[in-house]
Scaffold this active site. Structure first.
Site, mmCIF file in Angstrom:
data_model
loop_
_atom_site.group_PDB
_atom_site.id
_atom_site.type_symbol
_atom_site.label_atom_id
_atom_site.label_comp_id
_atom_site.label_asym_id
_atom_site.label_seq_id
_atom_site.Cartn_x
_atom_site.Cartn_y
_atom_site.Cartn_z
ATOM 1 N N ARG A 36 0.358 -3.410 -5.753
ATOM 2 C CA ARG A 36 -0.657 -3.829 -4.404
ATOM 3 C C ARG A 36 -1.902 -4.696 -4.993
ATOM 4 N NH1 ARG A 36 0.363 -3.026 0.538
ATOM 5 N NH2 ARG A 36 1.920 -1.443 0.272
ATOM 6 N N SER B 94 -3.147 4.394 1.547
ATOM 7 C CA SER B 94 -2.597 4.814 2.873
ATOM 8 C C SER B 94 -2.955 6.490 2.998
ATOM 9 C CB SER B 94 -0.882 5.014 2.645
ATOM 10 O OG SER B 94 -0.762 5.685 1.451
ATOM 11 N N ASP C 141 1.903 7.602 7.804
ATOM 12 C CA ASP C 141 2.833 8.646 8.207
ATOM 13 C C ASP C 141 2.040 9.439 8.943
ATOM 14 O OD1 ASP C 141 2.702 11.125 5.877
ATOM 15 O OD2 ASP C 141 2.075 9.189 5.411
ATOM 16 N N ARG D 159 4.429 -0.899 5.622
ATOM 17 C CA ARG D 159 3.034 -1.115 5.008
ATOM 18 C C ARG D 159 2.593 -1.972 4.376
ATOM 19 N NH1 ARG D 159 5.822 3.919 3.638
ATOM 20 N NH2 ARG D 159 6.359 3.157 1.537
#
Length: 234
Positions: free
Chosen positions: A25, A91, A206, A219
């Site tokens: 990422r 996340s 989530d 995502r």
């Protein structure tokens, strides 16, 4: 250029750095959001890049998962490489009914199950918190960008991804915890100890109550809002 066992610096590292957990990422951010990115690290697969965004120099480094990994990288970035502003972008799992998938959480405080803070030998329990200057700027940026569903509050930095305590989520929920991740406490503690600024910006991937979850592709797309906020903090 400087070196540590974890960072072999091959290019400049900016005073402001984004810290996703996933090294890929970090590469994605550099290639899609930075101008003229230059790679500064590849040791242990922790990819790091420096470029410019909004006319300002900024870096990004993948830190891996968990408190120990974040503790190492944030310590070295602050004390060896002179980084002043460290922004975790990652996340989390939400644990409040009013929070939905893709919402963004700004972690003003980081409760934790980690024993990381014991090294400081404090005569009490330290409360790891974000830097107000970064938190305020992040909220203003989100408002300016027209982003809704921004939540600000306490998050949990948990050592266990798979907890053996089936009631742990409900226990933390009762205390108002917004979401659970695995790195923020180490970041906030090191920033406090070594006089740097830190903020944890999270996208809900989530929901631990409803069992809803995003896909890997979802995502990748939904994290764009979080990244755009973080890019304004350089």
């Amino acid at each position: 250029m400087k070196n540590t066992p974890h960072i072999n610096q091959t290019a400049e590292i900016a005073e402001t750095i984004l810290l996703p957990g996933d090294p890929l990422r970090a590469k994605f951010i550099a290639e899609n959001f930075f101008e003229n990115p230059a790679q500064f690290n590849a040791v242990r697969g922790a990819l790091g890049f420096t470029g410019t965004a909004n006319g300002k120099k900024i870096s990004v480094l993948g830190t891996g998962m968990g408190v120990p990994s974040m503790g190492i990288y944030s310590y070295e970035l602050i004390n060896i490489f002179g980084v002043k502003n460290l922004i975790r972008i990652g996340s989390c799992g939400a644990i409040q009914e009013n929070i939905n998938l893709y919402d963004i959480i700004l972690g003003i405080g980081s409760s934790t199950t980690s024993n990381f803070g014991s090294q400081f030998c404090l005569p009490g329990v330290f409360c790891p918190t974000a830097s107000w200057s970064l938190l305020e700027k992040a909220k203003k940026s989100a408002d300016t960008l027209g982003m809704k569903n921004i939540h600000i509050g306490n998050i949990l930095c948990d050592d266990a991804f798979y907890s053996d305590d089936s009631e742990s989520v409900n226990k933390w929920k009762k205390m108002g915890i917004l979401g659970i991740e695995m790195e923020s406490a180490a970041l906030y503690m090191n920033a406090a100890r070594y006089k740097a600024n830190a903020l944890c910006i999270l996208t809900v991937s989530d929901h631990l109550l409803t069992k809803e979850a995003t896909t890997a592709k979802d995502r990748e797309i939904s994290f764009t809002n979080m990244i755009n906020i973080a890019l304004t903090l350089a």
